[in-house]
Scaffold this active site. Structure first.
Site, short mmCIF file in Angstrom:
data_model
loop_
_atom_site.label_atom_id
_atom_site.label_comp_id
_atom_site.label_asym_id
_atom_site.label_seq_id
_atom_site.Cartn_x
_atom_site.Cartn_y
_atom_site.Cartn_z
N ARG A 60 6.07 -12.21 9.50
CA ARG A 60 5.55 -10.97 9.56
C ARG A 60 4.82 -10.23 10.16
O ARG A 60 4.58 -8.37 9.95
CB ARG A 60 4.31 -11.63 8.20
CG ARG A 60 3.43 -10.43 7.58
CD ARG A 60 2.30 -11.08 7.19
NE ARG A 60 1.67 -12.03 6.80
CZ ARG A 60 0.48 -12.54 8.05
NH1 ARG A 60 0.20 -11.70 8.59
NH2 ARG A 60 -0.15 -13.23 7.87
N LYS A 210 17.26 4.03 -1.13
CA LYS A 210 17.92 5.06 -1.55
C LYS A 210 19.19 5.62 -0.68
O LYS A 210 19.98 4.24 -0.26
CB LYS A 210 16.87 6.54 -1.64
CG LYS A 210 15.76 5.64 -2.55
CD LYS A 210 16.24 5.83 -3.80
CE LYS A 210 15.10 5.28 -4.70
NZ LYS A 210 13.73 5.65 -4.56
C1 LIG Z 1 12.04 5.23 -4.62
C2 LIG Z 1 11.63 6.36 -4.20
C3 LIG Z 1 10.23 5.52 -3.58
C4 LIG Z 1 9.76 4.34 -3.84
O1 LIG Z 1 10.45 3.43 -3.03
P1 LIG Z 1 10.61 2.34 -3.57
O2 LIG Z 1 11.79 1.35 -2.95
O3 LIG Z 1 11.25 2.38 -5.11
O4 LIG Z 1 9.42 1.21 -3.74
C5 LIG Z 1 9.18 6.66 -3.04
N1 LIG Z 1 9.88 8.20 -2.89
C6 LIG Z 1 10.85 8.54 -2.61
C7 LIG Z 1 11.04 9.82 -2.86
C8 LIG Z 1 11.64 7.61 -3.69
O5 LIG Z 1 12.70 8.07 -4.29
#
Ligand SMILES: *Cc1c(COP(=O)(O)O)cnc(C)c1O
Length: 395
Positions: A60, A210
């Site tokens: 952690r 993403k």
């Molecule tokens: C998806 C997303 C998040 C959150 O991310 P997670 O991995 O789903 O927790 C935050 N900001 C943007 C711009 C996103 O597209």
């Protein structure tokens, strides 16, 4: 360790954080799937806890696989250090929790990622944190929202799904003039297309779910700080808030990161083709994409970004029903939320990602019922185009 600072973008993406394995010579960073690390003796353990020995203690608090990824993303952003998080929201919360306290105020882009907004409104408000959401595509609105207790200016650009851009240099100056920290969610652009630190911002967050991972198979986040003092503050909170990353997850994301430039280049080129196609299609009423001269901030896109990215939104003539026809009949494109993967995803924000946003806020943020969001992937552009051609014929 090689010095990559004078190397090109693609070389840096491939080699960042990859030092091989000193124990075995493995060319890529292995998965150190261990929760805890042995000390050779009491003195070594004490030195590690005192921060005098850089060796590891407990996962952690730090793990070699995870640290390789942190180093890579921090290097690509031009920051001094990264903190890998279990999800993008864990990264966002590390930032909020570190920088906001009782009686503080945050100014944020109105069209930020939904939970980044609602969590402030519904949870941080319980602890006396005040928030204002403004259309940050006009820096004067950010300036007007600043208060003496504003501690954070939180920006997301390009915004989702409106693709509005925020002038990061102008907003960082406004934040600093008011004694606040400028934070940017750089998920959409990735460090390849936009580097907020070069524009004066202080902290960057990513949903690596993403583009950085890019294969639609992992959720993950990252916080990057520009300077060591800020990094230290964030790190102290992050490791005890607990949303840190597992080494296996880190290994997967790092594997994805190494092809980031290939994927972003391809997806972006596809997006440009589709945006131009849609803009000239008689069934399409409007297209918003920073790579089109019709984008109201095309000039800012040219100076602030190294490319327009691969997300766009468009409106179909016939509104909500026509939008549903498009979404329900695509074959190559997949109806799913999220973005940044190698496959093209399509969704309807008004009924899906932004369904929880009150109608007035939706209207204010430009999320109309006819808006379809397209997160373009790396398929053959001709196949994507014919998928759209076929469904647009049906409305
Ligand atoms: C998806 C997303 C998040 C959150 O991310 P997670 O991995 O789903 O927790 C935050 N900001 C943007 C711009 C996103 O597209």
């Amino acid at each position: 360790m090689h010095d990559l600072s004078d190397k090109g973008r693609d070389t840096r993406v491939i080699h960042a954080g990859q030092h091989g394995d000193p124990a075995t010579g493995a060319v890529t960073v292995p998965i150190y799937q261990a929760s805890t690390f042995r000390f050779r003796n009491a003195a070594e353990g004490a030195a590690r806890f005192a921060g005098e020995d850089p060796g590891h203690i407990y996962t952690r608090l730090g793990n070699p696989t995870t640290q390789a990824l942190e180093e890579a993303v921090a290097m690509l952003e031009g920051g001094c250090g990264g903190l890998a998080a279990a999800t993008g929201m864990a990264a966002v919360n590390t930032v909020y929790f570190t920088l906001l306290g009782q009686g503080d105020h945050i100014v944020a882009t109105d069209a930020v990622y939904g939970p980044s907004r609602t969590f402030l409104e519904t949870q941080y408000s319980r602890f006396g944190v005040e928030s204002s959401f403004v259309d940050s595509s006009d820096p004067e609105k950010v300036r007007a929202a600043m208060k003496p207790n504003t501690k954070v200016v939180y920006l997301e650009t390009p915004a989702n799904p409106t693709l509005k851009l925020t002038d990061l240099r102008a907003c960082a100056e406004i934040a600093h003039a008011g004694g606040a920290v400028a934070v940017v969610d750089n998920t959409f652009a990735t460090p390849l297309l936009q580097r907020p630190f070069e524009l004066g911002c202080d902290v960057v967050v990513h949903s690596m779910t993403k583009y950085i991972n890019g294969h639609t198979d992992v959720v993950a986040g990252m916080v990057v700080a520009k300077d060591p003092a800020m990094y230290k503050r964030l790190q102290t909170v992050h490791k005890n808030l607990g949303g840190t990353m597992d080494p296996h997850q880190a290994w997967l994301v790092h594997r994805g990161l190494r092809t980031l430039s290939l994927r972003v280049d391809k997806a972006q080129a596809n997006a440009q083709i589709l945006a131009e196609y849609l803009e000239n299609h008689p069934k399409v009423s409007w297209v918003r994409f920073p790579g089109l001269p019709s984008h109201p901030q095309y000039a800012l896109a040219q100076t602030q970004m190294d490319g327009p990215g691969a997300v766009m939104s468009f409106g179909v003539k016939g509104g909500l029903e026509a939008g549903k026809t498009v979404i329900d009949n695509v074959q190559i494109m997949t109806l799913a939320v999220s973005l940044g993967g190698i496959e093209t995803l399509i969704e309807h924000p008004a009924s899906m990602t932004h369904a929880g946003v009150p109608a007035a806020e939706k209207a204010e943020a430009g999320i109309t019922d006819d808006l379809v969001r397209l997160a373009v992937g790396c398929e053959d552009p001709e196949d994507l185009k014919s998928d759209l051609a076929r469904v647009l014929e049906m409305i």
